[in-house]
Design a protein around this motif. Sequence first.
Motif, PDB file in Angstrom:
ATOM      1  N   SER A 173     116.679  47.301  46.222  1.00  8.83           N
ATOM      2  CA  SER A 173     116.760  48.179  46.560  1.00  8.83           C
ATOM      3  C   SER A 173     116.679  48.114  48.001  1.00  8.83           C
ATOM      4  O   SER A 173     117.016  48.382  48.658  1.00  8.83           O
ATOM      5  CB  SER A 173     115.408  49.146  46.734  1.00  8.83           C
ATOM      6  OG  SER A 173     114.329  48.375  47.177  1.00  8.83           O
ATOM      7  N   LEU A 174     116.364  46.602  48.347  1.00 11.80           N
ATOM      8  CA  LEU A 174     115.897  45.492  49.627  1.00 11.80           C
ATOM      9  C   LEU A 174     118.227  45.475  50.491  1.00 11.80           C
ATOM     10  O   LEU A 174     117.780  44.510  50.764  1.00 11.80           O
ATOM     11  CB  LEU A 174     115.336  44.073  50.045  1.00 11.80           C
ATOM     12  CG  LEU A 174     113.887  45.132  49.753  1.00 11.80           C
ATOM     13  CD1 LEU A 174     112.942  43.646  50.067  1.00 11.80           C
ATOM     14  CD2 LEU A 174     113.826  45.591  50.910  1.00 11.80           C
ATOM     15  N   GLY A 175     118.582  45.484  49.346  1.00  9.22           N
ATOM     16  CA  GLY A 175     119.942  44.574  49.482  1.00  9.22           C
ATOM     17  C   GLY A 175     120.227  43.534  48.582  1.00  9.22           C
ATOM     18  O   GLY A 175     121.352  43.312  49.460  1.00  9.22           O
ATOM     19  N   LEU A 176     119.221  43.455  48.362  1.00 11.05           N
ATOM     20  CA  LEU A 176     119.816  41.439  47.723  1.00 11.05           C
ATOM     21  C   LEU A 176     120.599  41.326  46.400  1.00 11.05           C
ATOM     22  O   LEU A 176     120.327  42.706  45.529  1.00 11.05           O
ATOM     23  CB  LEU A 176     118.183  41.388  47.075  1.00 11.05           C
ATOM     24  CG  LEU A 176     117.006  40.689  48.760  1.00 11.05           C
ATOM     25  CD1 LEU A 176     116.023  40.236  48.428  1.00 11.05           C
ATOM     26  CD2 LEU A 176     118.025  39.288  49.977  1.00 11.05           C
ATOM     27  N   LEU A 184     115.167  34.310  43.537  1.00  6.84           N
ATOM     28  CA  LEU A 184     114.220  34.238  44.718  1.00  6.84           C
ATOM     29  C   LEU A 184     112.536  35.112  43.890  1.00  6.84           C
ATOM     30  O   LEU A 184     111.712  35.427  44.437  1.00  6.84           O
ATOM     31  CB  LEU A 184     114.855  34.932  45.737  1.00  6.84           C
ATOM     32  CG  LEU A 184     115.460  33.851  46.301  1.00  6.84           C
ATOM     33  CD1 LEU A 184     115.985  34.275  47.616  1.00  6.84           C
ATOM     34  CD2 LEU A 184     114.871  32.507  46.247  1.00  6.84           C
TER      35      LEU A 184
ATOM     36  N   SER B  86     120.863  47.793  52.131  1.00  9.36           N
ATOM     37  CA  SER B  86     119.963  47.614  53.350  1.00  9.36           C
ATOM     38  C   SER B  86     119.790  48.254  54.301  1.00  9.36           C
ATOM     39  O   SER B  86     119.118  47.762  55.192  1.00  9.36           O
ATOM     40  CB  SER B  86     120.699  46.150  53.337  1.00  9.36           C
ATOM     41  OG  SER B  86     121.924  46.536  54.323  1.00  9.36           O
ATOM     42  N   LEU B 109     111.111  37.442  53.367  1.00  6.83           N
ATOM     43  CA  LEU B 109     112.170  37.362  52.572  1.00  6.83           C
ATOM     44  C   LEU B 109     113.905  38.268  52.614  1.00  6.83           C
ATOM     45  O   LEU B 109     114.298  37.428  53.205  1.00  6.83           O
ATOM     46  CB  LEU B 109     111.831  37.518  51.407  1.00  6.83           C
ATOM     47  CG  LEU B 109     112.348  36.939  50.262  1.00  6.83           C
ATOM     48  CD1 LEU B 109     111.953  36.218  49.262  1.00  6.83           C
ATOM     49  CD2 LEU B 109     113.213  38.041  49.343  1.00  6.83           C
ATOM     50  N   ALA B 110     113.556  39.732  52.581  1.00 11.32           N
ATOM     51  CA  ALA B 110     115.794  39.545  52.397  1.00 11.32           C
ATOM     52  C   ALA B 110     115.693  40.421  54.038  1.00 11.32           C
ATOM     53  O   ALA B 110     117.039  39.446  54.062  1.00 11.32           O
ATOM     54  CB  ALA B 110     114.818  41.159  52.409  1.00 11.32           C
ATOM     55  N   GLU B 113     116.728  36.511  54.652  1.00 14.12           N
ATOM     56  CA  GLU B 113     117.889  35.986  53.190  1.00 14.12           C
ATOM     57  C   GLU B 113     119.287  36.357  52.870  1.00 14.12           C
ATOM     58  O   GLU B 113     119.938  36.123  53.553  1.00 14.12           O
ATOM     59  CB  GLU B 113     117.464  36.708  51.333  1.00 14.12           C
ATOM     60  CG  GLU B 113     118.531  35.500  50.771  1.00 14.12           C
ATOM     61  CD  GLU B 113     118.394  34.313  50.347  1.00 14.12           C
ATOM     62  OE1 GLU B 113     118.620  33.996  50.436  1.00 14.12           O
ATOM     63  OE2 GLU B 113     117.219  33.628  50.833  1.00 14.12           O
ATOM     64  N   LEU B 114     119.488  37.428  53.968  1.00 16.82           N
ATOM     65  CA  LEU B 114     120.910  38.505  53.939  1.00 16.82           C
ATOM     66  C   LEU B 114     121.087  37.914  55.656  1.00 16.82           C
ATOM     67  O   LEU B 114     122.236  38.824  56.006  1.00 16.82           O
ATOM     68  CB  LEU B 114     119.947  39.948  54.457  1.00 16.82           C
ATOM     69  CG  LEU B 114     120.154  40.461  52.607  1.00 16.82           C
ATOM     70  CD1 LEU B 114     119.770  42.104  52.629  1.00 16.82           C
ATOM     71  CD2 LEU B 114     121.561  40.121  51.317  1.00 16.82           C
TER      72      LEU B 114
END
Lengths: 269, 251
Positions: A173-176, A184, B86, B109-110, B113-114
Motif C-alpha cells: 500500500s506504500l507503493g513497494l 525487506l 505511493s 523505508l518506503a 526505497e522508492l
Amino acid sequence: MTMRNKQTGAGRGDIVLGIFALFLLYALYSSGFFTAAAWQDFNRRFYQNFVKDSRYMMLVDGLKATIFMTSGATLIGLAVGLVLSVIRVAHKGGAHIPVLNAMAETYITVLRGTPAMVQLLIWNFTIFASARDLNTQYIAILAFGLNSGAYIAEIFRGGIESIDPGQMEAARSLGLSYGTSMKLIVLPQALRNIIPMLFNEFIALLKETSVAGYIGIDDLTRAGQNIQALTLEHSQPLVMVAIIYLVIVMCLTRFVRKLEEWLHRGRRG
Amino acid sequence: MNDYIIEVKDLHKTFRLQDGGELHVLNGISTGIHKGEKIAVIGPSGSGKSTFLRCLNRMEEPTSGIISFKGEDITSPKCDIDHVRSKMCMVFQHFHLFPHLTVRKNLTLAPVELKLMNPDEADTRAKELLARVGLADKIDEWPDRLSGGQKQRVAIARALAMNPDVLLFDEPTSALDPEMIGEVLDVMKELADSGMTMYLVTHEMGFAHKVADRVLFIDKGIISEEGTPEEVFDDPKQPRTKEFLSKVLRR
C-alpha cells in the motif's frame, strides 16, 4: 505448519539428564556392577574397545564422516529448499506458474513420503549402480540433501506464511513492489522463525545419517559396529556411539534455544 | 464535467467462494472525490464499504468498472499500480506497522526505497511527522512497545511520509481501546483541517458528522444514500439509512 517429529526428545535437558543418570545408576547397581570384580571387567573391556590399537580413532573418523555428510546434505537441502519454496510461495502470491508449482509439490510429496533410507539405497544401488569409483559419501550427501530439501522447503514456506498477510498489504500500500516487500518486510520477519527450525533440521539430519552404513560408509554408527566386530563386544561400542550422538544433539539443542531467545529479544509478548 | 481526483464508475466486486458460489459485494458504485474533500463512508458491517475502499488502490481487484486517479484509469493493465499506491496511501484497522523495524525505519523505508527522498531528507521528514502526531520521543522505539493509539498515529505518519495526494482510512479506530480513540481522531481532525483529501470508512458517527464534507451510506454493495452530514445524519431519506442510524446513534 508441517514439522518433523524426529527432533530431539531432550526438552528440559537438565531434568531429563538427571532422571537418565538415576536410572542408569539403579540399573548398574542391580546388576552387581559396583563389585570390584565387575568394575575390573568393565575397565578391561573399555581398554579393549577404545584404547587398544587407538580404536577410539575409528569413532573419531566416523564422527568426521557423519559431520561431513550432515553439513554437505544441509547445504544441498538449503539450496533445493529455497528454490522449491520460492516456486510455491510465488505461485500462491499470484505468479502464474502452475507446472513448476505442480513439480515442486510432487517433489515434496514423494521425498517426504518415502523413507530416507530407501531413497539412499535407491541412489546407491540403482541410480549410481554403475558409478563404482564415485565416493559413496558424495552419494549419501546427495541423497540426504535432496531429501532434506523437501523438508527445508516446507520450513521456508511455513515461515513465510506465518507472517500476517497485513504486512505484505501494508508494504504494497506504500507503493513497494511484491519483490521488495518480500525482501525487506516479510523475509526478515520470517527468518526469525525459520533459522531455529533449520538448526532443528540439521539435528534431525545428523541422526538420520546413521543409516549411511547400509551403503558402506564408515560413519559414527558404523564405526561402533566395526569395533564390535573386532572385539566381539555387544554393548560398550554402541552405547558409546549413542552417548556421542546425545552429547552433540544436546549441545546443538541448547544452542538453538539460546538463538531463539536472541532472535526474539526486545519483543513484547 | 467534474474535477474529481478519484473517480469511480460502475464498480463491481464479486468474490468466488470455496463452494463455487459467488458473493456480490459491490453492485455498481459510481462516485468521486474532489481534491481536499473528506468523505466518510458508513454502513452496516458486510455492506461492502471496506471492500469499496480497498478497490480504490487495488488492494482488492475490482471485477468490473473503472477507477481513475488524476485522470488515469488505474484498472488498466498498463497502469503502474505501485506508483499510484505511493500517492494514495492507506491506514489500516490493525495498523500493520513493521515490527522488525524501529518507528524511524517504518517511516523512512518506503520513501527511500522508492527514491522519493534521500535518507537524510526522509529522516528529517520522519521527525517532522512524528512531532505532528505527537510522538517525537518515540522515533527510536520498537512498534511492539507502543500502545494501540500510538501505533495508529505512527501508521498515519508512515502514510504521510509518502506525501500522498489522498489518504484512505479503513476503520482506523475500530481496533482501539475506547480511551485511545480520541488521540487518533485528533490527529485525523488536524489532517482534515490541513486540507488533506481523505476517504474514511468509519463507525465513529460523531467524527464523521464533524469532519466530513460528504457522507456515503453504503448498503448491500451500492450507495443507497449520499449527502452532507446534515442531510444524511439529521434528515435521512431512505428507510434503511434511518434504521441503521437509529441503531448506531441510540448508544
